[in-house]
Design a protein around this motif. Structure first.
Motif, mmCIF file in Angstrom:
data_model
loop_
_atom_site.group_PDB
_atom_site.id
_atom_site.type_symbol
_atom_site.label_atom_id
_atom_site.label_comp_id
_atom_site.label_asym_id
_atom_site.label_seq_id
_atom_site.Cartn_x
_atom_site.Cartn_y
_atom_site.Cartn_z
ATOM 1 N N ALA A 755 -6.448 -2.356 -14.957
ATOM 2 C CA ALA A 755 -6.204 -2.381 -13.504
ATOM 3 C C ALA A 755 -7.385 -1.790 -12.745
ATOM 4 O O ALA A 755 -7.841 -2.335 -11.734
ATOM 5 N N PHE A 756 -7.936 -0.679 -13.223
ATOM 6 C CA PHE A 756 -9.074 -0.055 -12.547
ATOM 7 C C PHE A 756 -10.336 -0.914 -12.651
ATOM 8 O O PHE A 756 -11.145 -0.949 -11.722
ATOM 9 N N LEU A 757 -10.477 -1.618 -13.753
ATOM 10 C CA LEU A 757 -11.617 -2.529 -13.879
ATOM 11 C C LEU A 757 -11.553 -3.617 -12.825
ATOM 12 O O LEU A 757 -12.569 -3.998 -12.237
ATOM 13 N N ARG A 758 -10.363 -4.126 -12.605
ATOM 14 C CA ARG A 758 -10.199 -5.168 -11.581
ATOM 15 C C ARG A 758 -10.531 -4.625 -10.192
ATOM 16 O O ARG A 758 -11.116 -5.325 -9.370
ATOM 17 N N MET A 759 -10.143 -3.387 -9.940
ATOM 18 C CA MET A 759 -10.456 -2.780 -8.637
ATOM 19 C C MET A 759 -11.969 -2.677 -8.441
ATOM 20 O O MET A 759 -12.497 -2.935 -7.361
ATOM 21 N N LYS A 760 -12.653 -2.294 -9.523
ATOM 22 C CA LYS A 760 -14.119 -2.172 -9.436
ATOM 23 C C LYS A 760 -14.742 -3.524 -9.133
ATOM 24 O O LYS A 760 -15.668 -3.641 -8.330
ATOM 25 N N LYS A 761 -14.205 -4.567 -9.756
ATOM 26 C CA LYS A 761 -14.778 -5.910 -9.588
ATOM 27 C C LYS A 761 -14.619 -6.404 -8.148
ATOM 28 O O LYS A 761 -15.462 -7.132 -7.641
#
Length: 1590
Positions: A755-761
């Motif tokens: 989920a946090f990776l998606r936010m970064k993207k």
């Protein structure tokens, strides 16, 4: 002895003695109580009650830990600790003041004396006046008496969670009226375990007010040495002080509010052999002397199963002996405890026991007492059972629920609703009473997900089908009747506020009461089956599958059986959504549906949570949520909030943690886990707002990840979706981990990291904290360090795995998010201090809660928060992104986009300020150049002139970026926009310098023309003067003078024509034809017959594509018979580029000043030829036919013909001597007459000055008015006063109004030209409409300003010449210099004008004062709509000024649908984008190998997993979702999946279907068929959609 005692008793009972004493004692008691309230700051609160919402408020005090406090803070500290279920709330130390802190010392303390031990140790403390501290139970009861009903209920609920005894009968502190606070028990539910007849453990859950148990009552008569409360604690839980007693920390000798209070506590069974009693038992404790509190004694003895009495010893003469005799003679068991007796347990009679306490072991006493109670309860044939609700039947006590009108009304309304549920199963209830949220809503949700994840080839047809199906479902929802159940709910919610809160509380209580028993049985059944499935794993597959199916069936039953307040609100939400979709209210809804969201908004304000994501449908009802948030904003304003979201595995203690930390009660029905996501507001106190930057905290609680009990078919995909949603929503996410199971930790961490990776993207930057609960030893520092190291290692491993899934480059967790493993990981102690159900909460857990709360507020204080409007948009963006499945690809941060659009609007204002200021500077310097006041342009000087406005713009920028509510979003663009403004400023300066240098050059080039014209004027003046001298005697004969002057004028014009031939008219197209024929003899230019290359449908007649290799290429060419889409687009782009560049070149020729020369045509033709040649050399796909060059040249010159002719006409008017002099004829005739009438040379000279001022004044007025108008139009004209999108909306509306297909095609293929034409039309219309109101008034104002400046200049020049004793030449020099920056007017204009005999320069000022007003009036009379446009300088027209400003933006078009990038900044950073794309057919796209136009839209196509397109003339196929790989023109475009409709272009395709088919020579057939739903869109709907969506 006995006799003397009787005498004493008689003495005290003499008439008038005892009542007086009682009155005095009562008076003292009341005074002491008032003093107590005063000490703890509750004096006014007895009337103005403490409210629950005040306790929940985030304040500076609430985030601090307090082991001790001052008396004034006792209440606040007690409530704060109680809120966190910290049982130490009752053990708060009071900070001693300085005067009480120091011990008494002797005066001769400094003199150390030996041998005085006895004397020293015998010192008395009587001299020290130290008051008793406030008794802890007085604090509790003072708060209880001063609390409103909701805070009382909260207090009692929290006391119950702390395993404390609860107030059962409470005397009023002043009137002693006894109250039974039944309301306060309504929220307490208890569960316990017991064994059935088969010795199986069964779990029971019940509200305490419904629970029937034996009751054991404890009383004390007289004064005893032993503590009754302590004895009771040893009975129930020897490790916890359930009842407060004299030996508890903080206890004092004086207590004011606890005597007479009856407290109750229960013993609950654990189902273990260690249970101390055989049954669940209620224990009641009457505080104080039972002999004094007769009413309480009577009530308890009537209702108890066993009575326990504590005495010092038996005395026949004791005043309480009668009461004791009654207890003993009663059939109920009686146990007497004697503090001055040391005997063991003795049964004196059946059911009558005696136990001595003196000098005995407490454990032995407790054991004997326990045995006696068990014997009493088991031996009695009919033990009376106690139920809380039965206590309300006593007539002479006050029951809080009955005496509070609002509470009673709320209960009655809730009971009215509940009566409708009688004799109905829970499944039946939901189906009949809540029809909108059942199958219909679930079907709609499924269709919506399918709609956002289209499959197959015919996407738009599929989307239209889905949308039609969804509309049908909405109509079905709308047709369903509103149940009486919901009608009553809505009616009550529309009642007055206080009743509303009680009603909601009651409804939740009663609903839980109805569902708890069914849910408890189902859960027990579920757990049994779950155990079976677990045992069968890996062994018996057949039985495992069978049991698994049974488990899923039970799970469905659980879902059907859950029925809480959230389901009612969900139903209202679906009623609202269905009404919104069909755009009309329901028939059985007595008011407009638009008021429904206010019900939920008011509930949020009252502290109730709102369901954000429907857990059963796994869907966010966006229409409803948006409407509720809008309503919330209308009530409390667009407040700033900080969002905290919580994630964790199911049953990991998330909700418990939140409830302890913030006092939240999420909408969870009895016996079930949280489903979906709920959000709840917490208010920040006024003083705290100065420390943090927000008004509320919004907490989002979610269902547990891997929640199999709640959803038998829950998947990892659902968990990822939920995690992505709440992580994206929260500014801080708490990740809750329970226990130390590595496998479970790994599961949740992988979900969270993804989920946090998606936010970064997608460039969202939330923060996170990990809360590790139920850690066995949180004090072991080394263990915690090792735990942190392992967690970080796991996070890094999960990051690598998730990064591969998301195709992101990340090696460790810190690459994804700012994370400090030391401060962002919190370890929590176990929740319970022992084993439930009797264990109290662990105080260490409570301290961990407080520490976490403090850390959260500290982190939050560094954030700017988020406005509610932003939250609304953010929820929409996140959910839309998740619906499209590929979140990173689909997410569209509309909040950021809207903020960026506002920034663009501000940027437009800033650049306008700079350009407008530079126009002023340029005009001033232009005048000076023409007046030969300056001879070079210094860039530094330009910058200095612009500095004031530049500083002003910088200040505005700083204010905007620093003080805007969205400053935290804007900060990312601050540096780049500062650079852009700097670049714009430098560009403006360079451009102005270039223009002014051109004027300098042109001035030198024009000198010969100007000198020639001046010579003609001067000669004309001399000749007319000579003629006037001859006609002196005929000055009164106007006719003769006129005739003679006309003859003279005609002769003079003939002479001028002979000397200077007149400037001829031009024929541009003729010159172009001749030049082409001369230059290119091989080209046939005669075939051109007025065709316009810009209106052609395609260029197949001009362009020859090179042959495609292979059979597929041949077939493609054969079938299509036209150019490839890529070739058509490239050729059109090339034409547009050539047109734009030729326009720039034509302006640079400056025909207006320098005149026309056919070398201009030569340069343009050469440029066009070179550009075509360069394109052919670069292209490997096509070559141009010769005819293309000729037609392109002619089309360009045909378009430019008007510009050439207009500029040449204006040049000729100024520079053709005949035309110029003809304009001056009346002026010369006027001077001629004055000569004839003998005017002095000075008067004539001033007349000439005035006449020469006329043209410069007129020019200056028109220039200034043009600038003023441009500024006004930019501010006031609705179509031009916003950003680029605003102009586009007005263009599209106008196109729809006119319904002209050719204009549409011009707009689609030549947007910049269309924009320019639109701006010109709007400006022209504005000037026409506002001429008399605005334009003329501006012109009059500007000419008055000029008149004043001229008169001032004349006066000051006269004064200056007088000082310097100069002559008329000096006066003229001063006069022209003072006007040089406002008028093109200089001494050179008078070269050759003889004025040697003019010696009265004072006369010049006088004549100017006299004659100038008439010239001003003459100029003013000519102001009209007819002449205004003609007299404007081409370089100073309001439309051109606005075009120059508004069209400096991006004009790159979408390679698919021709939508123009709406970025308002030229050469902007990042991708091109538009809010809404169009149907790609508009640009001629068709299905490969067919003549079928494609009725698809870019934003829906990119969501397709399988569909592809052909980007060039080859058979290379590219997937839509990988469109960026198709080539350069696709690479820089950001096209995100988006189903938000813009009906406008669908209406356009239907309206102009035949025109489009004719234009592109293709048809809308087969796969290209237009969806039937498109044809239902009206023009009005299409136009209205523009305001809604763009």
């Amino acid at each position: 002895m006995a006799t003397s005692q009787q005498e004493k008793n008689k003495d005290t009972e003499t008439p008038g003695g005892r009542p007086d004493q009682q009155l005095e004692e009562n008076k003292n008691r009341i005074e002491n109580i008032k003093h107590l309230f005063h000490k703890v700051l509750l004096t006014d609160r007895h009337q103005s009650k403490l409210r629950a919402e005040d306790v929940f408020e985030i304040s500076a005090h609430s985030i601090q830990s307090h082991e001790s406090c001052a008396e004034k803070d006792l209440v606040q500290t007690f409530l704060q600790n109680l809120l966190t279920i910290n049982y130490r709330a009752r053990y708060i130390n009071i900070k001693e003041t300085n005067e009480h802190h120091h011990t008494k010392q002797r005066e001769n303390d400094s003199k150390k004396q030996k041998g005085h031990f006895f004397k020293a140790m015998s010192l008395s403390n009587k001299g020290v006046s130290k008051p008793d501290p406030v008794h802890p139970m007085d604090v509790q009861m003072a708060v209880f008496h001063c609390a409103d009903s909701f805070l009382k209920q909260l207090m009692v609920t929290k006391l119950s969670q702390c395993q404390f005894a609860l107030p059962l009968l409470v005397p009023h502190p002043f009137t002693q009226q006894i109250e039974f606070p039944l309301w306060t028990f309504r929220q307490i539910n208890k569960d316990w375990k017991m064994r059935n007849s088969n010795n199986d453990i069964i779990i029971k859950e019940e509200p305490v007010y419904k629970t029937e148990t034996p009751m054991v009552s404890f009383f004390r008569f007289g004064s005893v040495s032993s503590s009754k409360s302590q004895l009771m604690n040893n009975l129930i839980n020897e490790k916890h002080n359930t009842f407060f007693h004299r030996n508890c920390p903080g206890s004092s000798r004086t207590r004011l509010l606890i005597d007479g209070v009856v407290e109750i506590a229960w013993f609950w069974l654990s189902g273990k052999d260690t249970d101390k009693f055989n049954n669940c038992i209620a224990f009641c404790n009457l505080h104080g002397d039972a002999g004094v509190h007769e009413k309480q004694l009577q009530i308890l003895t009537e209702m108890s199963s066993v009575n326990v009495v504590l005495l010092s010893q038996i005395d026949e003469n004791d005043k309480n002996i009668t009461k004791l005799e009654n207890l003993y003679s009663d059939s109920k068991p009686l146990i007497c405890l004697f503090s001055e007796d040391d005997s063991d347990l003795i049964e004196t009679d059946t059911g009558k026991y005696k136990i001595g306490l003196k000098d005995r072991n407490q454990s032995d006493v407790s054991e004997e007492l326990r045995r006696a109670i068990n014997d009493c309860l088991s031996s009695s044939a009919s033990v009376s059972m106690f139920k809380l609700e039965d206590l309300s039947k006593h007539s002479d006590i006050r029951v809080d629920e009955e005496n509070d009108e609002y509470c009673r009304r709320g209960r009655e309304a809730a009971q009215q609703m509940m009566s409708l549920l009688e004799n109905k199963s829970l499944r039946e209830i939901k189906e009949s009473f809540l029809p909108c949220q059942g199958k219909l809503w679930h079907q709609w949700c499924q269709k919506n997900k399918e709609l956002h994840r289209p499959q197959g080839e015919d996407i738009e047809q599929e989307i239209s089908r889905k949308q039609t199906e969804m509309k049908k479902i909405r109509y079905q929802q709308h047709k369903s009747h509103i149940s009486e159940f919901i009608k009553i709910f809505i009616k009550q919610m529309n009642s007055y506020a206080t009743n509303k809160s009680f009603f909601l509380k009651w409804l939740r209580i009663l609903l839980n009461e109805v569902t708890s028993s069914d849910l408890s049985a189902l859960q027990h059944k579920y757990e049994k089956n779950w155990s079976k499935v677990s045992k069968l794993k890996g062994n018996d597959k057949t039985n495992q599958l069978k049991e698994q199916r049974e488990l899923e069936k039970i799970s469905e039953e659980l879902q059907a059986a859950t029925f809480g307040l959230e389901h009612i609100i969900r139903e209202i939400g679906q009623i609202y959504e269905s009404c919104s979709s069909v755009k009309k209210s329901k028939k059985d809804l007595k008011f407009n549906f638009s008021s429904l969201p206010s019900l939920a908004a008011e509930m949020m304000i009252c502290g109730f949570p709102l369901e954000l994501m429907d857990g059963d449908a796994a869907h966010v009802p966006l229409i409803w949520i948006t409407a509720v948030l809008d309503e919330l904003m209308s009530i409390i304003g667009d407040q700033s909030i900080f969002v905290i979201s919580v994630l964790g595995l199911q049953s990991s203690g998330k909700s418990t943690m939140l409830n302890a930390m913030f006092g939240l009660q999420f909408a969870v029905s009895a016996g079930r886990c949280t489903r979906g996501a709920f959000m709840q507001l917490i208010r920040v106190s006024e003083e705290m707002k100065y420390q943090v930057k927000f008004d509320y905290i919004l907490v989002v609680d979610t269902e547990g990840l891997q929640a199999l009990e709640c959803n038998g078919n829950s998947t990892r995909h659902h968990d990822n979706e939920l995690a992505t949603f709440v992580v994206g929503l929260g500014q801080l996410t708490l990740i809750n981990i329970f226990g130390e199971n590595p496998a479970e930790m790994q599961d949740i961490l992988q979900i969270v990291v993804q989920a946090f990776l998606r936010m970064k993207k997608v460039k969202l930057n939330p923060s996170c904290m990990f809360v590790h609960q139920n850690v066995s030893d949180v004090t072991a520092g080394e263990k915690n360090m090792e735990g942190r190291r392992r967690m970080l290692q796991t996070l890094d491993e999960m990051t690598k795995l998730a990064a591969e899934d998301e195709n992101i480059n990340a090696e460790c967790f810190s690459d994804v998010i700012n994370f400090d493993v030391q401060n962002d990981v919190k370890y929590f102690a176990q929740l319970w201090e022992g084993s439930p159900p009797m264990a109290p909460p662990n105080p260490n857990y409570c301290e961990n809660i407080q520490e976490l709360k403090k850390t959260i507020i500290s982190k939050a204080s560094k954030s700017n928060g988020m406005r509610l409007t932003h939250l609304k948009k953010h929820i929409q963006d996140l959910w839309e992104g998740l619906l499209n499945e590929r979140f990173v690809f689909s997410f569209r941060n509309s909040l950021e986009i809207s903020v960026y659009r506002r920034l663009e609007t501000e940027y437009s204002k800033w650049t306008w300020t700079l350009r407008s200021a530079m126009m002023e500077i340029q005009t001033k310097l232009h005048n000076k150049i023409e007046n030969e006041a300056i001879h070079e342009i210094d860039e530094t000087e330009l910058q200095r002139e612009l500095k004031e406005k530049s500083d002003e713009v910088k200040k505005c920028m700083c204010n905007f970026f620093d003080k805007d509510p969205d400053a935290d979003i804007l900060i990312q663009w601050k540096t780049s926009f500062e650079i852009k403004i700097k670049d714009v400023q430098e560009s403006i300066v360079r451009e102005t310098k270039r223009k002014l240098n051109e004027i300098l050059q042109q001035r030198d080039l024009k000198k010969k023309i100007d000198a020639h014209r001046t010579q003609h004027e001067n000669n004309l003046l001399e000749k007319s003067k000579e003629l006037a001298l001859k006609l002196k005697d005929k000055t009164n004969d106007e006719e003769t003078l006129k005739r003679e002057f006309d003859l003279f004028w005609e002769e003079w014009v003939k002479k001028v024509i002979t000397d200077s031939p007149p400037i001829k008219d031009i024929n541009i197209l003729k010159d172009v034809r001749k030049l082409l024929s001369d230059m290119y003899e091989s080209l046939n230019v005669d075939h051109w017959k007025d065709s316009d290359i810009f209106t052609l449908q395609n260029y197949s007649g001009y362009v020859q594509e090179k042959k495609s290799r292979g059979l597929t290429g041949f077939i493609k060419k054969l079938i299509s018979g036209s150019l490839s889409h890529q070739t058509e687009s490239k050729v059109r782009a090339l034409i547009n580029e050539i047109v734009q560049q030729t326009e720039i070149m034509i302006q640079s020729f400056n025909i207006l000043k320098l005149g026309y020369n056919n070398s201009c045509i030569q340069k343009l033709i050469d440029y066009i030829k070179t550009k075509l040649k360069e394109d052919e050399e670069e292209s490997v796909k096509y070559v141009f036919k010769k005819e293309f060059f000729i037609d392109l040249v002619f089309s360009i010159f045909k378009r430019a013909e008007k510009t050439f002719n207009d500029q040449h006409r204006m040049f000729r008017e100024v520079n053709d001597p005949v035309l110029y002099l003809e304009k001056k004829r009346n002026e010369y005739y006027s001077i001629f007459k004055k000569y004839c009438r003998g005017a002095t040379s000075a008067a004539i000279f001033v007349e000439i000055i005035c006449q020469k001022l006329k043209e410069p004044i007129e020019q200056s007025v028109y220039k200034q008015t043009a600038r003023d108008l441009a500024d006004e139009i930019r501010s006031n004209c609705p179509s031009l006063n916003g950003n680029r999108s605003n102009i586009e909306i007005h263009i599209l509306k106008k196109l729809a109004e006119e319904e002209n297909f050719d204009k549409y095609m011009n707009y689609i293929h030549n947007p910049k030209d269309h924009f320019k034409d639109f701006i010109r039309d709007e400006v022209h219309q504005y000037i026409s409409d506002k001429f008399s109101i605005s334009v003329q008034s501006k012109m009059n104002q500007n000419i008055k300003v000029l008149q004043k400046k001229i008169l001032t200049a004349a006066h000051e020049s006269t004064e200056d010449v007088e000082v310097k004793r100069g002559d008329v030449d000096l006066w003229l020099k001063f006069f022209t210099q003072k006007l040089s920056d406002v008028l093109i007017f200089s001494v050179k204009d008078f070269s050759g004008v003889k004025h040697d005999d003019v010696d009265d320069f004072k006369l010049s000022e006088d004549v100017i004062n006299t004659d100038l007003p008439s010239i001003i009036s003459e100029i003013s009379r000519e102001f009209s709509t007819d002449t205004f446009d003609e007299k404007l300088d081409l370089n100073y027209r309001p439309d051109e000024i606005l075009i120059d400003h508004l069209c400096r933006c991006c004009w790159v078009q979408c390679p698919f649908c021709k939508a123009t990038c709406n970025n308002t900044i030229e050469n902007h950073d990042g991708d091109h984008s538009v809010p809404f794309h169009r149907v790609i057919e508009i640009n001629g796209w068709h299905y490969w190998g067919t003549t079928n136009l494609s009725a698809e839209i870019c934003t829906t196509q990119v969501a397709n997993h399988t569909a592809g397109f052909y980007p060039d003339s080859t058979d290379r196929r590219v997937l839509w979702r990988e469109y960026r790989t198709a080539g350069e023109r696709f690479k820089k475009w950001s096209i995100t999946p988006n189903l938000a409709e813009l009906p406008y272009w669908k209406w356009f395709v239907c309206r102009f279907q035949k025109d489009l088919e004719k234009h592109y020579k293709k048809t809308f057939q087969d796969r290209g068929k237009i969806p039937d739903e498109w044809r239902q869109i009206t023009k009005q709907e299409a136009v209205e959609s523009l305001d809604k969506h763009i």
